[in-house]
Write an enzyme that holds these catalytic residues in place. Structure first.
Site, short mmCIF file in Angstrom:
data_model
loop_
_atom_site.label_atom_id
_atom_site.label_comp_id
_atom_site.label_asym_id
_atom_site.label_seq_id
_atom_site.Cartn_x
_atom_site.Cartn_y
_atom_site.Cartn_z
N CYS A 1 -17.39 -57.96 53.71
CA CYS A 1 -17.26 -58.75 52.47
C CYS A 1 -17.62 -57.88 51.26
CB CYS A 1 -18.17 -59.98 52.53
SG CYS A 1 -19.90 -59.62 52.18
N CYS B 1 -25.16 -61.05 56.27
CA CYS B 1 -24.06 -60.48 57.07
C CYS B 1 -24.59 -59.41 58.03
CB CYS B 1 -23.03 -59.82 56.17
SG CYS B 1 -22.08 -60.96 55.17
N GLU C 1 -23.45 -56.43 58.59
CA GLU C 1 -23.48 -55.09 57.99
C GLU C 1 -24.76 -54.88 57.19
OE1 GLU C 1 -21.16 -57.39 57.87
OE2 GLU C 1 -19.14 -56.58 57.60
N CYS D 1 -21.32 -56.73 50.93
CA CYS D 1 -21.66 -55.64 51.87
C CYS D 1 -21.04 -54.32 51.42
CB CYS D 1 -21.20 -55.99 53.29
SG CYS D 1 -22.21 -57.29 54.04
N ASN E 1 -24.90 -61.08 62.13
CA ASN E 1 -25.05 -62.04 61.04
C ASN E 1 -26.09 -63.08 61.41
OD1 ASN E 1 -23.07 -62.92 62.93
ND2 ASN E 1 -22.17 -64.34 61.47
N ILE E 2 -26.84 -63.50 60.41
CA ILE E 2 -27.92 -64.46 60.60
C ILE E 2 -27.73 -65.57 59.58
CG2 ILE E 2 -30.43 -64.77 60.66
CD1 ILE E 2 -30.58 -61.64 61.05
N GLU E 3 -27.26 -66.71 60.05
CA GLU E 3 -26.94 -67.80 59.13
C GLU E 3 -28.18 -68.64 58.85
OE1 GLU E 3 -23.43 -69.78 60.66
OE2 GLU E 3 -22.20 -68.05 60.08
N1 THU Z 1 -19.99 -62.25 57.85
C1 THU Z 1 -20.50 -61.04 58.22
O1 THU Z 1 -21.48 -60.98 58.98
N2 THU Z 1 -19.91 -59.93 57.73
C2 THU Z 1 -18.82 -59.92 56.92
O2 THU Z 1 -18.42 -58.87 56.44
C3 THU Z 1 -18.13 -61.18 56.61
C4 THU Z 1 -18.87 -62.41 56.94
C5 THU Z 1 -20.60 -63.47 58.40
C6 THU Z 1 -21.35 -64.30 57.40
C7 THU Z 1 -21.29 -65.67 58.03
O3 THU Z 1 -22.34 -65.79 58.96
C8 THU Z 1 -19.98 -65.67 58.79
O4 THU Z 1 -19.60 -64.31 58.92
C9 THU Z 1 -18.86 -66.44 58.12
O5 THU Z 1 -18.71 -66.06 56.81
#
Ligand code: THU
Length: 126
Positions: free
Chosen positions: A86, A53, A55, A89, A42-44
């Site tokens: 999520c 996300c 995935e 995804c 994940n890259i915020e």
């Molecule tokens: N996140 C994912 O990378 N995959 C998911 O299926 C659920 C959420 C990440 C997004 C965000 O960076 C962090 O988790 C919290 O939501």
């Protein structure tokens, strides 16, 4: 490629997670039908909404490299227990691989296998 091996590749990918806001790190390893593996984390983003996300990072890397046929995806996170993908995804997975196998790990460190059809029945399509 065993489920365990794919999970440990996802563990390694999680090390690159950029999650300074949620502190929730996620890693994914996507197995293509030809055996190629693409990883993702994940890259915020400071805007929150621009976050990607793990995935989708893996799937977009794969598609942008010409792959469209996927067998399985392993997903891990920095918290114990299964981390389910999520809704966005799931819909992206459905675009390319409605029969995708989703490999998670529970709090007892056991593998849990789902099909995308179980997690997203009746997905949207055009
Ligand atoms: N996140 C994912 O990378 N995959 C998911 O299926 C659920 C959420 C990440 C997004 C965000 O960076 C962090 O988790 C919290 O939501």
């Amino acid at each position: 490629m065993t489920n365990k091996e794919l999970l440990s590749i996802a563990d390694k990918a999680m090390e690159n997670a950029y999650a300074p806001y949620s502190k929730f790190k996620v890693g994914a390893a996507l197995l293509c039908k030809d055996g190629t593996i693409f990883t993702g984390c994940n890259i915020e983003n400071a805007t929150y909404g621009a976050t990607n996300c793990a995935e989708r990072t893996a799937i977009f890397k794969a598609v942008s490299e010409g792959q469209r046929e996927f067998e399985a995806i392993a997903i891990v996170s920095s918290v114990s227990g299964e981390t389910f993908p999520c809704g966005i995804c799931r819909q992206v997975m459905a675009e390319f691989a409605p029969e995708l196998k989703i490999i998670l790990r529970n709090e007892k460190y056991e593998e849990c296998i789902y099909t995308l059809m179980e997690l997203l029945p009746k997905s949207f399509s055009l």
